[in-house]
Every structure is written in C-alpha cells, then in structure tokens.
Scaffold this active site. Structure first.
Site, short mmCIF file in Angstrom:
data_model
loop_
_atom_site.label_atom_id
_atom_site.label_comp_id
_atom_site.label_asym_id
_atom_site.label_seq_id
_atom_site.Cartn_x
_atom_site.Cartn_y
_atom_site.Cartn_z
N LYS A 196 -43.00 71.17 4.10
CA LYS A 196 -44.26 71.31 3.35
C LYS A 196 -45.27 72.07 4.19
O LYS A 196 -45.20 72.11 5.42
CB LYS A 196 -44.85 69.95 2.96
CG LYS A 196 -45.19 69.00 4.11
CD LYS A 196 -46.54 69.18 4.73
CE LYS A 196 -46.78 68.22 5.89
NZ LYS A 196 -47.89 68.59 6.76
N GLY A 226 -43.65 70.01 14.17
CA GLY A 226 -44.38 71.24 13.88
C GLY A 226 -45.44 71.13 12.82
O GLY A 226 -46.09 72.11 12.50
N ASP A 245 -46.10 61.44 4.64
CA ASP A 245 -45.64 62.65 3.96
C ASP A 245 -44.34 62.44 3.17
O ASP A 245 -43.93 63.32 2.41
CB ASP A 245 -45.35 63.77 4.98
CG ASP A 245 -46.60 64.27 5.66
OD1 ASP A 245 -47.69 64.14 5.06
OD2 ASP A 245 -46.49 64.81 6.77
N MET A 256 -44.70 70.30 9.69
CA MET A 256 -44.06 70.72 8.43
C MET A 256 -43.23 69.61 7.80
O MET A 256 -42.46 69.84 6.87
CB MET A 256 -43.19 71.94 8.67
CG MET A 256 -43.99 73.09 9.25
SD MET A 256 -43.22 74.66 8.95
CE MET A 256 -43.67 74.94 7.25
N SER A 284 -39.91 63.67 8.00
CA SER A 284 -40.11 63.07 6.68
C SER A 284 -39.08 63.58 5.69
O SER A 284 -38.63 62.84 4.81
CB SER A 284 -41.50 63.41 6.15
OG SER A 284 -42.49 62.95 7.04
N ALA A 285 -38.69 64.85 5.83
CA ALA A 285 -37.70 65.43 4.92
C ALA A 285 -36.38 64.69 5.06
O ALA A 285 -35.73 64.35 4.06
CB ALA A 285 -37.52 66.92 5.23
O1 C5P Z 1 -47.78 58.20 8.30
P1 C5P Z 1 -47.20 58.76 9.55
O2 C5P Z 1 -46.34 57.76 10.27
O3 C5P Z 1 -46.51 60.06 9.34
O4 C5P Z 1 -48.44 59.07 10.48
C1 C5P Z 1 -48.28 59.35 11.86
C2 C5P Z 1 -49.61 59.11 12.55
O5 C5P Z 1 -50.57 60.09 12.13
C3 C5P Z 1 -50.26 57.78 12.23
O6 C5P Z 1 -49.82 56.78 13.10
C4 C5P Z 1 -51.74 58.09 12.45
O7 C5P Z 1 -52.05 58.07 13.83
C5 C5P Z 1 -51.85 59.52 11.98
N1 C5P Z 1 -52.28 59.62 10.58
C6 C5P Z 1 -53.59 59.37 10.26
N2 C5P Z 1 -54.00 59.47 8.95
C7 C5P Z 1 -53.15 59.85 7.98
C8 C5P Z 1 -51.79 60.12 8.28
C9 C5P Z 1 -51.40 60.02 9.60
O8 C5P Z 1 -54.40 59.04 11.12
N3 C5P Z 1 -53.58 59.95 6.72
#
Ligand code: C5P
Length: 317
Positions: free
Chosen positions: A11, A112, A156, A114, A118-119
C-alpha cells in the site's frame, strides 16, 4: 492436502494525517490508502500431520526482500494462522488441524512503510481460514471476523485484506471504500536503511511538542475529490503525509531523494507511510523509468520499482 497460495499487495498512503497520541499509545489517523501492484505471495503447505496443538510447523521467507524477515513465531503471518486456528477451536470445539509450513515470497520492500509484513498476515488469514473451514467442514469465519482478527494483528492488515482505495480512520483499521477513477503509475524508491514505524511516530510527537511541524492534517476531502477526477496531475496536488518531516528528520537523505524525483519530472513525491520508501506519482511507465534512473544515480543505497494502483485485496492464486 495440496498447498494453498494467495497474493497480497503493498500500500501507499495518498494522504496520511496523524492526530495526537491516544491513551493506548496509538495515534488517531485520517488516511487514504491505495493498494499497489507490488505483492508478496504466501503459501501454506500442509505437512501431512494433523495435531491438536499449534498449526504452524515452520516459516521461511525468500525473494527480493526476504532479508531481515523473521522466520519464527514473531512473524505476523505465523501469528495470523494461529489466531485463525484458535478462533475455529473456540467457535466449533477443539479438533486436530493440519500442520502447515508457511512460505513467503517477498516482493514488497521490508521495513519500508509499504505494509509488507501486514500483507503476509492478510494473505495468511485468508488461507488459514480456508484450511480450517475444510478441516471442520464448515464455511469460513466470514469477512467481519477476519477483519477483526486483522485489526488485532496490525493497523494496516484490514486494508490489505480489502485492497483498492479506502479511507482509514481510528488506527487506520476503520475502513470505508473510496471511489477512484483511472489508474495511477508510481515510481517506488526503496532505501538500504529501514525505519521503525514506532520510532517515526515518536519523532513526530517530539517535533510537534517542540512546535517544529505543522498541525495534524486530518481533512481527506482533497484527495477524495482528486481520485474522482481520475487525473494524475490532480492527485499529485493532493498527496500529503504528516509523517514525512519525522521520517526526514531520522533519515535526512530522504529530502534529497524527494528532490531528485521532482527534478526528474515526477508529478509529485512523498514518503510512503512511515518511510523510508518514497513514492513518486508519474504520468506513465516511461516517466517512472526516468525517475528511477535519476534518483538511484543521485542517491546511494536506493533502488527503484514501477508500480500501479489501485490493486486488489488478497487474491487466492
Ligand atoms: O498497528 P501496528 O502494530 O502496525 O503499529 C506499529 C506501531 O506503530 C504501534 O505500536 C505504534 O507505536 C505505531 N502506531 C501508532 N498509531 C497508529 C498506528 C501505528 O502510533 N495509528
């Protein structure tokens, strides 16, 4: 049982507005995602053993962006499979399930911005759902349950499951599909150095606390309008990423990467998500190749790829 395979796409955030940090540590987002043609392929190969315990026997990663990808239970794809198995057992009673070897073919730049990790998780969710449904002789968990598990795995992952173009609110997991006319061509520039997503969010908070960056840009109407026009030049005017100053602050080379791309004729360029990958919107494939040639010549450690959007959500092969 035969192996099952699926593709999941990368993405780019056409607009990434980041609000203040919430009590749970996440930031409230107003983002517009678009799925791109760069993709990973995920395979779940049953080992022939059925067991009551964990479903994943092993995980391996290959392909252009396999370096540094964890091959243990910390990998999001591994966790995705176990969570689907746990949900089936909770709903339909404990039962043996086929153990699987997970094979990732990485065509999306890692670390990166992208959504490469998550994919893999999104594709693994769909495939595990299919294998478990077969083992239990029931239909799958259904779209809502898969989206819920996806959101628990990462902000994501729900978008990657869904694909195309969408508005993302909350952590990015509350999705509304957006109508996007036309096709967009992108020159994607990766960097030898990765950036950690939490580190970039933290840097943004620091820059804001010091009054050094603009207020959150949470209005996505401009991008939504541009997408309706189907005109790359209009979308170019509307691209925006609140995280870009933080990513540049951690990796100053990105400023020069963005400049090179503009000088090479790109309509616009921005840091993709938390970076360090940069995405340049261009008129066509020829222009993408010119941008890639110029930017990679000017900037050590960068590589370029042509991509198209919007791309679909997870697709069974
Ligand atoms: O949701 P995900 O595990 O991909 O997020 C990784 C990190 O990115 C989270 O632990 C947080 O520190 C940060 N994050 C955030 N706000 C978001 C998405 C991610 O602060 N909306």
């Amino acid at each position: 049982m035969e192996p099952v395979r699926a593709y999941a796409h990368a993405k780019v955030n056409l607009h990434l507005g980041v609000g203040p940090a919430r009590a749970d540590g996440y930031h409230e987002l107003a983002t517009v995602f678009q799925a791109l043609s760069l993709r990973d392929e995920v395979e779940l190969a049953p080992t022939g053993v059925d067991a009551l315990g964990p479903m994943v026997a092993s995980l391996s990663a290959a392909g252009p962006f396999a370096a540094g990808v964890p091959e243990d239970e910390t990998n999001l794809a591994w966790r995705a499979v176990e969570q689907v198995a746990a949900r089936f057992r909770a709903e339909h009673g404990a039962r043996v399930l086929p153990q699987v070897d997970i094979a990732l073919h990485k065509g999306i730049p890692a670390a990166g911005g992208m959504a490469g990790g998550s994919a893999d998780a999104a594709a693994a969710l769909v495939l595990a759902d299919e294998l478990c449904a077969r083992a239990y002789e029931v239909s799958g968990l259904g779209r809502e349950a898969l989206l819920e598990i996806a959101a628990g795995l990462g902000s994501d992952v729900p978008f990657i499951l869904m694909g195309e173009t969408a508005l993302g609110l909350g952590r990015g997991e509350q999705l509304t599909p957006l109508l996007a006319r036309g096709w967009y061509t992108w020159a994607i520039i990766t960097n030898a150095q990765g950036l950690s997503t939490p580190a970039v969010f933290k840097k943004l908070d620091e820059l804001r606390a010091a009054g050094r960056v603009a207020k959150p840009s949470l209005d996505t109407a401009g991008v939504a309008r541009a997408l309706l026009s189907g005109e790359p030049a209009q979308l170019a005017q509307a691209l925006h990423n609140d995280m870009q100053p933080a990513a540049i602050s951690l990796l100053p080379q990105l400023r020069k990467v963005l400049e090179s791309g503009k000088n090479a004729g790109a309509l616009a360029g921005l840091v993709s998500g938390s970076g360090p990958t940069c995405a340049f919107l261009v008129e066509d494939e020829d222009q993408a190749r010119e941008v890639i040639a110029q930017v990679t010549a000017d900037n050590r450690g960068t590589r370029g790829y042509v991509a198209w959007g919007p791309a679909p959500g997870v697709e069974r092969v």
